[in-house]
Scaffold this motif. Structure first.
Motif, PDB file in Angstrom:
ATOM      1  N   SER A 139      59.321  57.188  18.673  1.00 43.13           N
ATOM      2  CA  SER A 139      58.882  57.482  20.026  1.00 43.13           C
ATOM      3  C   SER A 139      59.571  58.475  20.583  1.00 43.13           C
ATOM      4  O   SER A 139      59.707  58.632  21.887  1.00 43.13           O
ATOM      5  N   CYS A 152      61.441  56.029  23.588  1.00 48.89           N
ATOM      6  CA  CYS A 152      61.558  54.637  24.251  1.00 48.89           C
ATOM      7  C   CYS A 152      62.272  53.947  23.195  1.00 48.89           C
ATOM      8  O   CYS A 152      62.099  53.910  22.102  1.00 48.89           O
ATOM      9  N   VAL A 153      63.244  53.063  24.034  1.00 52.21           N
ATOM     10  CA  VAL A 153      64.123  52.274  23.488  1.00 52.21           C
ATOM     11  C   VAL A 153      63.948  50.772  23.789  1.00 52.21           C
ATOM     12  O   VAL A 153      63.871  50.590  24.873  1.00 52.21           O
ATOM     13  N   ASN A 154      63.669  50.218  22.919  1.00 52.89           N
ATOM     14  CA  ASN A 154      63.524  48.405  23.225  1.00 52.89           C
ATOM     15  C   ASN A 154      65.104  47.994  23.772  1.00 52.89           C
ATOM     16  O   ASN A 154      65.824  48.308  23.147  1.00 52.89           O
ATOM     17  N   ARG A 155      64.707  47.196  24.659  1.00 53.62           N
ATOM     18  CA  ARG A 155      66.075  46.714  25.308  1.00 53.62           C
ATOM     19  C   ARG A 155      66.844  45.895  24.517  1.00 53.62           C
ATOM     20  O   ARG A 155      68.055  45.669  24.868  1.00 53.62           O
ATOM     21  N   SER A 156      66.154  45.317  23.429  1.00 51.25           N
ATOM     22  CA  SER A 156      66.748  44.282  22.433  1.00 51.25           C
ATOM     23  C   SER A 156      67.639  44.977  21.535  1.00 51.25           C
ATOM     24  O   SER A 156      68.570  44.333  20.643  1.00 51.25           O
ATOM     25  N   ALA A 157      67.332  46.501  21.261  1.00 56.20           N
ATOM     26  CA  ALA A 157      68.246  47.119  20.413  1.00 56.20           C
ATOM     27  C   ALA A 157      69.767  47.318  20.729  1.00 56.20           C
ATOM     28  O   ALA A 157      69.936  47.605  22.070  1.00 56.20           O
ATOM     29  N   HIS A 180      70.992  50.008  23.406  1.00 59.64           N
ATOM     30  CA  HIS A 180      70.291  50.144  24.505  1.00 59.64           C
ATOM     31  C   HIS A 180      71.380  49.825  25.439  1.00 59.64           C
ATOM     32  O   HIS A 180      71.514  50.405  26.760  1.00 59.64           O
ATOM     33  N   THR A 234      59.179  45.767  27.862  1.00 53.94           N
ATOM     34  CA  THR A 234      60.271  45.328  26.732  1.00 53.94           C
ATOM     35  C   THR A 234      61.321  46.767  26.432  1.00 53.94           C
ATOM     36  O   THR A 234      62.235  46.502  25.891  1.00 53.94           O
ATOM     37  N   HIS A 235      60.903  47.802  26.944  1.00 53.34           N
ATOM     38  CA  HIS A 235      61.428  49.069  26.676  1.00 53.34           C
ATOM     39  C   HIS A 235      62.043  49.953  28.063  1.00 53.34           C
ATOM     40  O   HIS A 235      61.633  49.480  28.969  1.00 53.34           O
ATOM     41  N   SER A 236      63.018  50.564  27.666  1.00 50.51           N
ATOM     42  CA  SER A 236      63.210  51.805  28.621  1.00 50.51           C
ATOM     43  C   SER A 236      62.829  53.000  28.063  1.00 50.51           C
ATOM     44  O   SER A 236      63.045  53.291  26.948  1.00 50.51           O
TER      45      SER A 236
END
Ligand SMILES: Cc1cc2nc3c(=O)[nH]c(=O)nc-3n(C[C@H](O)[C@H](O)[C@H](O)COP(=O)(O)O)c2cc1C
Length: 166
Positions: free
Chosen positions: A47, A61-66, A69, A138-140
């Protein structure tokens, strides 16, 4: 004019339809690296988009669960490493196939002026500082200012499409 070969997806299946549509979007792959508490952290990402040239900025775009993050905030340095075609093993490792603490053992890494890992033999290394994080679902959306660039000679990127590497 309509294309008769395109099939509409029922409205209640829009997520399924979106996933199917995005499988048809070929994307370059990058490794995002940041400074963790004791060691660097990183993940694979498709992304990546260049945002503006003035100022030179990029977004991811980074999933907050990664796990990365928690280490991303305004003012933090990150490196964005655009992968070369022969680096699919690096992509898989940073996509979760290898334990977090062992990922930087895959591929050949050196350090930039922020002491962040940058990947040798990549298509390019972008050394950046995060300007802002915009939460969305779900992302930032991470907006980063590009401060230094290293590029390789040959244009031969790793491409991800339909769940596989080309
Ligand atoms: C080719 C590829 C592209 C990916 N692109 C993204 C992305 O753009 N954003 C994202 O949040 N995760 C993306 N992922 C998933 C993360 O790399 C993966 O969930 C990673 O393992 C998360 O890090 P963690 O295991 O440290 O939590 C991608 C994975 C692969 C293999």
């Amino acid at each position: 004019m309509t294309d008769a070969s395109l099939q509409p997806v029922p409205v209640d299946d829009v997520v399924v339809g979106l996933k199917g549509a995005m499988r048809r979007l070929a994307s370059g792959v990058a490794i995002i690296a940041a400074l963790g508490d004791d060691a660097p952290v990183g993940m694979a990402a498709t992304s990546i988009t260049s945002l503006t040239m003035d100022p030179p900025a990029i977004l991811v775009c980074v999933n907050r669960s990664a796990s990365i993050h928690a280490h991303l905030s305004a003012g933090c340095p990150i490196s964005i490493n655009l992968l070369s075609r022969h680096q699919r093993e690096v992509s898989a490792a940073f996509g979760g196939a290898v334990a977090r603490e062992l990922r930087f053992g895959v591929g050949s890494w050196s350090r930039d002026h922020h002491d962040l890992p940058i990947l040798e033999e990549a298509q390019a290394n972008l050394s950046c500082t995060i300007d802002s994080l915009i939460p969305y679902g779900t992302h930032s959306i991470v907006i980063a200012r590009v401060e230094a660039v290293r590029i390789g000679e040959a244009v031969d990127p790793l491409i991800f499409q339909d769940g596989a590497y080309l």
